[in-house]
Write a protein that holds these residues in place. Structure first.
Motif, mmCIF file in Angstrom:
data_model
loop_
_atom_site.group_PDB
_atom_site.id
_atom_site.type_symbol
_atom_site.label_atom_id
_atom_site.label_comp_id
_atom_site.label_asym_id
_atom_site.label_seq_id
_atom_site.Cartn_x
_atom_site.Cartn_y
_atom_site.Cartn_z
ATOM 1 N N ARG A 142 17.990 87.435 41.208
ATOM 2 C CA ARG A 142 16.670 86.984 40.746
ATOM 3 C C ARG A 142 16.640 85.466 40.613
ATOM 4 N N TYR A 143 15.679 84.839 41.308
ATOM 5 C CA TYR A 143 15.476 83.398 41.266
ATOM 6 C C TYR A 143 14.217 83.112 40.473
ATOM 7 N N VAL A 144 14.304 82.207 39.506
ATOM 8 C CA VAL A 144 13.096 81.658 38.877
ATOM 9 C C VAL A 144 12.947 80.242 39.433
ATOM 10 N N LEU A 196 25.360 76.574 49.596
ATOM 11 C CA LEU A 196 25.902 77.100 50.850
ATOM 12 C C LEU A 196 27.170 77.900 50.587
ATOM 13 N N HIS A 197 27.242 79.067 51.177
ATOM 14 C CA HIS A 197 28.422 79.926 51.008
ATOM 15 C C HIS A 197 28.550 80.854 52.207
ATOM 16 N N GLN A 198 29.695 81.505 52.309
ATOM 17 C CA GLN A 198 29.887 82.587 53.273
ATOM 18 C C GLN A 198 30.020 83.874 52.478
ATOM 19 N N ASP A 199 29.603 84.989 53.063
ATOM 20 C CA ASP A 199 29.827 86.296 52.441
ATOM 21 C C ASP A 199 31.066 86.885 53.091
ATOM 22 N N ARG A 200 32.191 86.811 52.387
ATOM 23 C CA ARG A 200 33.427 87.283 53.015
ATOM 24 C C ARG A 200 34.296 88.078 52.058
ATOM 25 N N PRO A 217 26.900 94.921 59.293
ATOM 26 C CA PRO A 217 25.998 93.802 59.004
ATOM 27 C C PRO A 217 25.675 93.719 57.517
ATOM 28 N N ILE A 218 24.906 92.696 57.162
ATOM 29 C CA ILE A 218 24.306 92.589 55.834
ATOM 30 C C ILE A 218 22.802 92.646 56.035
ATOM 31 N N VAL A 219 22.120 93.372 55.149
ATOM 32 C CA VAL A 219 20.656 93.443 55.202
ATOM 33 C C VAL A 219 20.132 92.815 53.922
ATOM 34 N N SER A 220 19.207 91.873 54.062
ATOM 35 C CA SER A 220 18.738 91.068 52.934
ATOM 36 C C SER A 220 17.216 91.161 52.843
ATOM 37 N N VAL A 221 16.714 91.625 51.693
ATOM 38 C CA VAL A 221 15.280 91.886 51.513
ATOM 39 C C VAL A 221 14.723 90.878 50.511
ATOM 40 N N VAL A 280 18.569 90.469 58.794
ATOM 41 C CA VAL A 280 19.736 91.304 59.112
ATOM 42 C C VAL A 280 20.717 90.421 59.861
ATOM 43 N N TRP A 281 21.966 90.424 59.404
ATOM 44 C CA TRP A 281 22.921 89.688 60.217
ATOM 45 C C TRP A 281 24.288 90.305 60.207
ATOM 46 N N GLY A 282 24.945 90.170 61.345
ATOM 47 C CA GLY A 282 26.259 90.765 61.513
ATOM 48 C C GLY A 282 26.845 90.294 62.821
ATOM 49 N N PHE A 336 27.695 80.151 57.256
ATOM 50 C CA PHE A 336 27.320 79.561 55.977
ATOM 51 C C PHE A 336 25.806 79.653 55.802
ATOM 52 N N HIS A 337 25.375 79.897 54.565
ATOM 53 C CA HIS A 337 23.942 80.039 54.283
ATOM 54 C C HIS A 337 23.699 79.771 52.799
ATOM 55 N N GLY A 338 22.446 79.542 52.445
ATOM 56 C CA GLY A 338 22.098 79.286 51.052
ATOM 57 C C GLY A 338 20.598 79.365 50.870
ATOM 58 N N VAL A 339 20.150 79.110 49.652
ATOM 59 C CA VAL A 339 18.726 79.147 49.331
ATOM 60 C C VAL A 339 18.377 77.869 48.582
ATOM 61 N N MET A 340 17.334 77.143 49.061
ATOM 62 C CA MET A 340 16.876 75.902 48.419
ATOM 63 C C MET A 340 16.284 76.233 47.044
ATOM 64 N N CYS A 366 8.826 84.908 40.049
ATOM 65 C CA CYS A 366 10.226 84.961 40.487
ATOM 66 C C CYS A 366 10.332 85.442 41.926
ATOM 67 N N ARG A 367 11.497 85.254 42.483
ATOM 68 C CA ARG A 367 11.854 85.852 43.773
ATOM 69 C C ARG A 367 13.016 86.788 43.521
ATOM 70 N N ILE A 368 12.951 87.979 44.093
ATOM 71 C CA ILE A 368 14.067 88.920 44.044
ATOM 72 C C ILE A 368 14.601 89.077 45.456
ATOM 73 N N ASN A 369 15.915 89.008 45.597
ATOM 74 C CA ASN A 369 16.549 89.271 46.880
ATOM 75 C C ASN A 369 17.524 90.425 46.698
ATOM 76 N N LEU A 370 17.422 91.397 47.590
ATOM 77 C CA LEU A 370 18.364 92.520 47.598
ATOM 78 C C LEU A 370 19.259 92.340 48.820
HETATM 79 C C1 MD6 Z 1 19.088 85.174 49.092
HETATM 80 N N1 MD6 Z 1 21.062 85.728 50.284
HETATM 81 O O1 MD6 Z 1 18.397 85.319 50.093
HETATM 82 C C2 MD6 Z 1 20.562 85.016 49.193
HETATM 83 N N2 MD6 Z 1 23.979 86.595 52.073
HETATM 84 O O2 MD6 Z 1 18.616 85.132 47.967
HETATM 85 C C3 MD6 Z 1 22.318 85.666 50.687
HETATM 86 O O3 MD6 Z 1 23.154 84.968 50.158
HETATM 87 C C4 MD6 Z 1 22.695 86.458 51.828
HETATM 88 O O4 MD6 Z 1 20.437 86.905 52.410
HETATM 89 C C5 MD6 Z 1 24.380 87.306 53.121
HETATM 90 C C6 MD6 Z 1 23.494 87.916 53.960
HETATM 91 C C7 MD6 Z 1 22.162 87.800 53.723
HETATM 92 C C8 MD6 Z 1 21.727 87.053 52.646
#
Ligand code: MD6
Ligand code: FE
Length: 219
Positions: free
Chosen positions: A127-129, A136-140, A148-152, A183-185, A192-196, A209-213
């Motif tokens: 949850r982002y307010v 920036l990070h990697q999911d490892r 893959p990873i699925v991100s909503v 979706v990424w895989g 590397f990825h992140g959220v501003m 707020c923003r919710i990310n699953l």
């Molecule tokens: C976000 N997402 O969108 C943070 N990681 O709030 C991530 O860090 C993320 O969206 C791996 C794969 C997809 C993602």
């Protein structure tokens, strides 16, 4: 793509062809929109059972994003490191089960992006307010890097930073809105990825707020 294709896709966002960021990584605009009512209800139940909390990184910093989990495994961080756990360390009880609505969405999004047979066992809820960000990070930390990873994304819009294989690689800014699914895989799995930092705002359905699953196969 012709002008006609664009008009057709706009009429039904869920039918849009995926936006391919690079091989293995795509954005499905509006893919979750038809299901947000159920997702919201099930999300509220998950958060009631395992409250959102601000985790501490191994370096001792408190994260601006609040997190919880559902599913057999949950992502956790404290002074001793990042890891997946079967129980919520706050309660010593198993993480709440992954709602069927969550799993079904994740599996169908993965399939739409070309990953058949996705079997998520972990769903991280972020949850982002306004002002909250994810550096920036990697999911490892997942054992199954072949999945893959699925991100909503739900609620307020955010700018997603899509980087490269190295932390210092240049990043591309990808706007993400309510209902978008990334979706990424495959070859893109360790990017590397992140959220501003989230901008101020009020979302009609989710509030301020923003919710990310993010769904992963972690075990
Ligand atoms: C976000 N997402 O969108 C943070 N990681 O709030 C991530 O860090 C993320 O969206 C791996 C794969 C997809 C993602
Ligand atoms: Fe991530």
């Amino acid at each position: 793509m012709s002008t006609f294709d664009l008009f057709d896709a706009d009429a039904d966002p869920a039918a849009n062809a995926p936006l391919v960021l690079e091989p293995g990584a795509s954005v499905l605009r509006g893919f979750a929109l038809a299901r947000v009512g159920t997702l919201r209800r099930d999300l509220d139940a998950v958060i009631a059972a395992a409250p959102l909390r601000h985790l501490v990184t191994p370096g001792g910093k408190t994260m601006s994003v609040a997190m919880t989990n559902c599913g057999a495994l949950g992502w956790f961080s404290d002074r001793s490191g990042y890891r997946y756990t079967g129980c919520d360390p706050l309660s010593d009880r198993p993480w709440p089960a992954m709602p069927a609505s969550f799993r079904a969405l994740a599996v169908s999004a993965a399939s739409r992006a070309g990953f058949e047979g996705f079997a998520p066992d972990a769903c991280l809820v972020n949850r982002y307010v306004p002002g909250a960000r994810l550096t920036l990070h990697q999911d490892r930390d997942e054992r199954q890097l072949g999945q893959p990873i699925v991100s909503v994304s739900l609620g307020l819009p955010a700018v997603f930073l899509w980087g490269g294989a190295q932390r210092g690689d240049r990043t591309r800014r990808v706007p993400l809105s309510h209902g978008d699914v990334v979706v990424w895989g495959g070859p893109a799995r360790l990017r590397f990825h992140g959220v501003m930092p989230l901008a101020e705002g009020e979302h009609a359905f989710m509030g301020a707020c923003r919710i990310n699953l993010t769904f992963r196969c972690a075990g």
